[in-house]
Write an enzyme that holds these catalytic residues in place. Structure first.
Site, mmCIF file in Angstrom:
data_model
loop_
_atom_site.group_PDB
_atom_site.id
_atom_site.type_symbol
_atom_site.label_atom_id
_atom_site.label_comp_id
_atom_site.label_asym_id
_atom_site.label_seq_id
_atom_site.Cartn_x
_atom_site.Cartn_y
_atom_site.Cartn_z
ATOM 1 N N LYS A 135 0.843 -1.236 -0.182
ATOM 2 C CA LYS A 135 -0.093 0.018 -0.145
ATOM 3 C C LYS A 135 0.855 1.221 -0.086
ATOM 4 O O LYS A 135 0.812 2.064 -0.778
ATOM 5 C CB LYS A 135 -0.957 0.319 1.328
ATOM 6 N N ARG A 189 -8.991 1.434 9.259
ATOM 7 C CA ARG A 189 -8.486 0.173 9.679
ATOM 8 C C ARG A 189 -9.797 -0.629 10.311
ATOM 9 O O ARG A 189 -9.265 -1.788 10.582
ATOM 10 C CB ARG A 189 -7.332 0.195 10.274
ATOM 11 N N ARG A 244 11.937 -6.348 3.566
ATOM 12 C CA ARG A 244 11.893 -4.792 3.806
ATOM 13 C C ARG A 244 12.902 -4.551 4.837
ATOM 14 O O ARG A 244 13.566 -3.549 4.964
ATOM 15 C CB ARG A 244 10.500 -4.396 4.236
ATOM 16 N N ARG A 287 11.760 -0.327 11.682
ATOM 17 C CA ARG A 287 10.311 -0.031 12.541
ATOM 18 C C ARG A 287 10.465 -1.341 13.635
ATOM 19 O O ARG A 287 10.664 -2.352 13.611
ATOM 20 C CB ARG A 287 9.193 -0.257 11.650
ATOM 21 N N ARG A 311 0.004 -8.117 13.857
ATOM 22 C CA ARG A 311 -0.610 -7.022 12.953
ATOM 23 C C ARG A 311 -1.350 -7.844 11.786
ATOM 24 O O ARG A 311 -2.619 -7.199 11.445
ATOM 25 C CB ARG A 311 0.538 -6.437 12.311
HETATM 26 P P1 AMP Z 1 1.230 0.890 9.281
HETATM 27 O O1 AMP Z 1 2.333 1.882 9.227
HETATM 28 O O2 AMP Z 1 0.030 1.378 8.565
HETATM 29 O O3 AMP Z 1 1.513 -0.462 9.256
HETATM 30 O O4 AMP Z 1 0.783 1.130 11.048
HETATM 31 C C1 AMP Z 1 1.816 0.824 12.099
HETATM 32 C C2 AMP Z 1 0.929 0.739 13.196
HETATM 33 O O5 AMP Z 1 0.266 2.103 13.452
HETATM 34 C C3 AMP Z 1 -0.204 -0.313 13.428
HETATM 35 O O6 AMP Z 1 0.061 -1.553 13.744
HETATM 36 C C4 AMP Z 1 -1.149 0.291 14.543
HETATM 37 O O7 AMP Z 1 -0.541 0.105 15.853
HETATM 38 C C5 AMP Z 1 -0.909 1.845 14.225
HETATM 39 N N1 AMP Z 1 -1.838 2.278 13.185
HETATM 40 C C6 AMP Z 1 -1.914 2.833 11.846
HETATM 41 N N2 AMP Z 1 -2.968 3.369 11.380
HETATM 42 C C7 AMP Z 1 -3.882 3.122 12.121
HETATM 43 C C8 AMP Z 1 -5.346 3.113 12.029
HETATM 44 N N3 AMP Z 1 -5.983 3.461 10.902
HETATM 45 N N4 AMP Z 1 -6.068 2.756 13.080
HETATM 46 C C9 AMP Z 1 -5.419 2.169 14.395
HETATM 47 N N5 AMP Z 1 -3.898 1.873 14.594
HETATM 48 C C10 AMP Z 1 -3.430 2.408 13.364
#
Ligand code: AMP
Length: 192
Positions: free
Chosen positions: A13, A88, A127, A139, A150
């Site tokens: 994404k 999400r 990654r 990360r 996740r």
């Molecule tokens: P990402 O970079 O999109 O994989 O997000 C990393 C982490 O941020 C996720 O595992 C969640 O802990 C938090 N996070 C990001 N976006 C959301 C969202 N829309 N709702 C809830 N938690 C989020």
């Protein structure tokens, strides 16, 4: 152009959103990036979100809804934006619908990247290796345990969004297992 990208962690994404950002001149709004920035700056939100993020769980709908609403109001979003990692959960999707309606805005498309889940752990490991090779920092939730969590969060809370947006007639699905350029071309076909 206002878009949402759906798909499990590691589906690509962020990569696709970045490419479209350049093409359409609209920003990528990654709630993950915004939250990581809040953690790095140790803001109130960052302090509340850190442990939850490190464990691979979702932060509260309330927090992300507010961050996104504020971000959309900024000048660089005037011509549109690409939401990456938001909504999400179904309640976030409902909140987003109301938020956009309140601002007089409409979504153009919801694009789902379909991927084979068994490939995702491998992608995450790649990654990590690429980031380390490039001298970057990894990360804190890119480790096998948090990544599995996740994926579970995705299956339980985010996957139902496909049905939600299929119901509104906005869902478009792309094969996320194809190479990056093919995926971009498929997305551009949808947006043309
Ligand atoms: P990402 O970079 O999109 O994989 O997000 C990393 C982490 O941020 C996720 O595992 C969640 O802990 C938090 N996070 C990001 N976006 C959301 C969202 N829309 N709702 C809830 N938690 C989020």
């Amino acid at each position: 152009m206002r878009l949402i990208f759906l798909g499990p962690p590691g589906a690509g994404k962020g990569t696709q959103a970045k490419l479209l950002t350049e093409r359409y001149g609209i920003p990528q709004l990654s709630t993950g990036d915004m939250l990581r920035a809040a953690v790095a700056q140790a803001t109130d939100v960052g302090k509340r979100a850190k442990a939850v993020m490190d464990a691979g769980q979702l932060v509260s709908d309330e927090i992300v809804n507010e961050i996104v609403s504020d971000r959309i109001d900024q000048a660089d979003c005037a011509n549109g934006f690409i939401l990456d990692g938001y909504p999400r959960t179904v309640p976030q999707a409902i909140a987003l619908g109301k938020m956009l309606e309140g601002k007089g805005l409409k979504l153009d498309a919801v694009i789902e990247l379909k991927v084979d889940e068994t490939a995702l752990v491998k992608r995450m490991e790649n990654r990590v290796a690429e980031t380390i090779a490039a001298g970057g920092s990894v990360r804190s939730d890119d480790n096998p345990e948090a990544f599995k969590r996740r994926l579970t969060e995705y299956r339980e809370k985010t996957a139902p969004l496909s049905e939600h947006y299929a119901g509104t007639g906005q869902l478009r699905t792309v094969d996320g297992m194809a190479d990056v350029n093919t995926v971009t071309a498929e997305i551009e076909k949808i947006l043309a």
